[in-house]
Design a protein around this motif. Structure first.
Motif, mmCIF file in Angstrom:
data_model
loop_
_atom_site.group_PDB
_atom_site.id
_atom_site.type_symbol
_atom_site.label_atom_id
_atom_site.label_comp_id
_atom_site.label_asym_id
_atom_site.label_seq_id
_atom_site.Cartn_x
_atom_site.Cartn_y
_atom_site.Cartn_z
ATOM 1 N N ASN A 5 0.850 -1.188 0.000
ATOM 2 C CA ASN A 5 0.000 0.000 0.000
ATOM 3 C C ASN A 5 0.888 1.242 0.000
ATOM 4 O O ASN A 5 1.926 1.272 0.663
ATOM 5 C CB ASN A 5 -0.905 0.029 1.221
ATOM 6 C CG ASN A 5 -1.906 -1.111 1.221
ATOM 7 O OD1 ASN A 5 -2.252 -1.631 0.170
ATOM 8 N ND2 ASN A 5 -2.356 -1.501 2.397
ATOM 9 N N VAL A 6 0.470 2.251 -0.735
ATOM 10 C CA VAL A 6 1.148 3.539 -0.671
ATOM 11 C C VAL A 6 0.154 4.562 -0.134
ATOM 12 O O VAL A 6 -1.058 4.436 -0.341
ATOM 13 C CB VAL A 6 1.684 3.975 -2.045
ATOM 14 C CG1 VAL A 6 2.842 3.100 -2.465
ATOM 15 C CG2 VAL A 6 0.588 3.938 -3.100
ATOM 16 N N PRO A 7 0.609 5.611 0.559
ATOM 17 C CA PRO A 7 -0.300 6.571 1.179
ATOM 18 C C PRO A 7 -1.144 7.330 0.153
ATOM 19 O O PRO A 7 -0.701 7.577 -0.971
ATOM 20 C CB PRO A 7 0.648 7.526 1.919
ATOM 21 C CG PRO A 7 1.946 6.794 2.031
ATOM 22 C CD PRO A 7 2.017 5.901 0.843
ATOM 23 N N GLN A 8 -2.346 7.724 0.580
ATOM 24 C CA GLN A 8 -3.219 8.509 -0.297
ATOM 25 C C GLN A 8 -2.557 9.827 -0.683
ATOM 26 O O GLN A 8 -2.697 10.317 -1.812
ATOM 27 C CB GLN A 8 -4.552 8.770 0.416
ATOM 28 C CG GLN A 8 -5.532 9.632 -0.366
ATOM 29 C CD GLN A 8 -5.351 11.128 -0.107
ATOM 30 O OE1 GLN A 8 -5.024 11.522 1.025
ATOM 31 N NE2 GLN A 8 -5.545 11.952 -1.118
ATOM 32 N N ALA A 9 -1.792 10.395 0.234
ATOM 33 C CA ALA A 9 -1.137 11.677 -0.029
ATOM 34 C C ALA A 9 0.075 11.543 -0.943
ATOM 35 O O ALA A 9 0.701 12.541 -1.307
ATOM 36 C CB ALA A 9 -0.718 12.317 1.290
ATOM 37 N N GLY A 10 0.406 10.325 -1.322
ATOM 38 C CA GLY A 10 1.581 10.091 -2.157
ATOM 39 C C GLY A 10 2.752 9.600 -1.332
ATOM 40 O O GLY A 10 2.839 9.884 -0.135
ATOM 41 N N GLY A 11 3.614 8.847 -1.923
ATOM 42 C CA GLY A 11 4.763 8.321 -1.194
ATOM 43 C C GLY A 11 5.320 7.092 -1.875
ATOM 44 O O GLY A 11 4.941 6.755 -3.006
ATOM 45 N N SER A 12 6.212 6.415 -1.167
ATOM 46 C CA SER A 12 6.922 5.285 -1.756
ATOM 47 C C SER A 12 6.800 4.030 -0.918
ATOM 48 O O SER A 12 6.562 4.094 0.292
ATOM 49 C CB SER A 12 8.414 5.624 -1.935
ATOM 50 O OG SER A 12 8.578 6.736 -2.788
ATOM 51 N N ALA A 13 6.968 2.895 -1.566
ATOM 52 C CA ALA A 13 7.058 1.590 -0.913
ATOM 53 C C ALA A 13 8.066 0.771 -1.695
ATOM 54 O O ALA A 13 8.202 0.930 -2.915
ATOM 55 C CB ALA A 13 5.703 0.896 -0.884
ATOM 56 N N SER A 14 8.792 -0.095 -0.990
ATOM 57 C CA SER A 14 9.852 -0.866 -1.637
ATOM 58 C C SER A 14 9.599 -2.363 -1.543
ATOM 59 O O SER A 14 8.920 -2.839 -0.632
ATOM 60 C CB SER A 14 11.210 -0.538 -1.007
ATOM 61 O OG SER A 14 11.545 0.823 -1.223
ATOM 62 N N VAL A 15 10.174 -3.080 -2.485
ATOM 63 C CA VAL A 15 10.112 -4.535 -2.497
ATOM 64 C C VAL A 15 11.523 -5.057 -2.764
ATOM 65 O O VAL A 15 12.277 -4.471 -3.547
ATOM 66 C CB VAL A 15 9.122 -5.043 -3.571
ATOM 67 C CG1 VAL A 15 9.489 -4.511 -4.943
ATOM 68 C CG2 VAL A 15 9.080 -6.558 -3.616
ATOM 69 N N GLU A 16 11.897 -6.134 -2.068
ATOM 70 C CA GLU A 16 13.200 -6.755 -2.270
ATOM 71 C C GLU A 16 13.057 -7.910 -3.259
ATOM 72 O O GLU A 16 12.170 -8.748 -3.124
ATOM 73 C CB GLU A 16 13.764 -7.271 -0.945
ATOM 74 C CG GLU A 16 14.094 -6.175 0.054
ATOM 75 C CD GLU A 16 15.180 -5.243 -0.439
ATOM 76 O OE1 GLU A 16 16.159 -5.730 -1.056
ATOM 77 O OE2 GLU A 16 15.051 -4.021 -0.229
#
Length: 228
Positions: A121-132
């Protein structure tokens, strides 16, 4: 007197020597039982051959021989593992010793997995998430063409997904695909982003045996409206 001196002259002692073309050989994955794989060398005195390590997958023959051009046949079984393996052939001729490293190739099974395995999930306000990403093959990363709000960047084994703010009331999502040249080797990752709607209530849907199917019913507020 001269003849006697010549007859009594001692010959120079032989300095034991072994000559090999290379000290490293690669054995095929399938083994050498169906082929004649030989390590060739030259020894100027009688010689012996033995494996330095005790192993069941590799044997040699013969174990000894006379001075001159010679060879040792290497009999290796098929390697069923994903790890290459080595054994050292030791050739001895008098005081001369040569070691030949025999390396057998390993089974190659292409793999690619991601952690987490299914989505973020990424925030509604925008942002980042990572996967290895754990992979032993080259891969490419692509995003659904219509998901212009989402971009990906790769740094080594880490893939970061960055979303702009979702100004719509409804949630949105996109598939991120990790593809390789090998059929069936890859992954598909889902990125989910909430909309501006305010969640009031959520209930997961489970089937009859209690398995969580990952689905849910939400009661949300869209501005002045409430909906499911």
């Amino acid at each position: 007197v001269a003849i006697a001196a010549i007859a009594c002259k001692k010959e120079d002692p032989i300095v034991p020597e072994i000559k090999v073309t290379t000290t490293e050989f690669t054995l095929p994955l399938a083994g050498t039982e169906d082929m004649s794989y030989k390590v060739q060398f030259n020894a100027n005195v009688d010689w012996t051959a033995a494996l330095k390590e005790t192993t069941e997958w590799c044997t040699i023959t013969p174990a000894s021989g006379v001075a001159g051009d010679a060879s040792v046949t290497v009999i290796a079984l098929e390697n069923p593992t994903e790890e290459e393996r080595t054994v050292t052939l030791v050739l001895t001729a008098g005081t001369a010793v040569k070691e030949v490293v025999l390396t057998q190739e390993a089974v190659f099974i292409p793999r690619l997995t991601t952690t987490p395995a299914d989505g973020v999930n990424v925030p509604q306000a925008g942002g980042s998430a990572s996967v290895e990403v754990a992979a032993n093959v080259a891969y490419t990363v692509t995003v659904d063409a219509e998901a212009t709000w989402l971009t990906v960047a790769q740094d080594g084994n880490t893939v970061t997904m960055t979303a702009t703010a979702n100004e719509e009331y409804a949630a949105r999502g996109a598939n991120v695909t990790f593809a390789t040249e090998y059929e069936g080797v890859g992954a598909e990752f889902y990125v989910y982003q909430e909309g501006r709607a305010t969640k009031l209530w959520t209930k997961k849907i489970s089937d009859f045996d209690g398995y969580d199917a990952g689905l849910a019913v939400r009661l949300v507020k869209y501005g002045d409206f409430i909906g499911v």
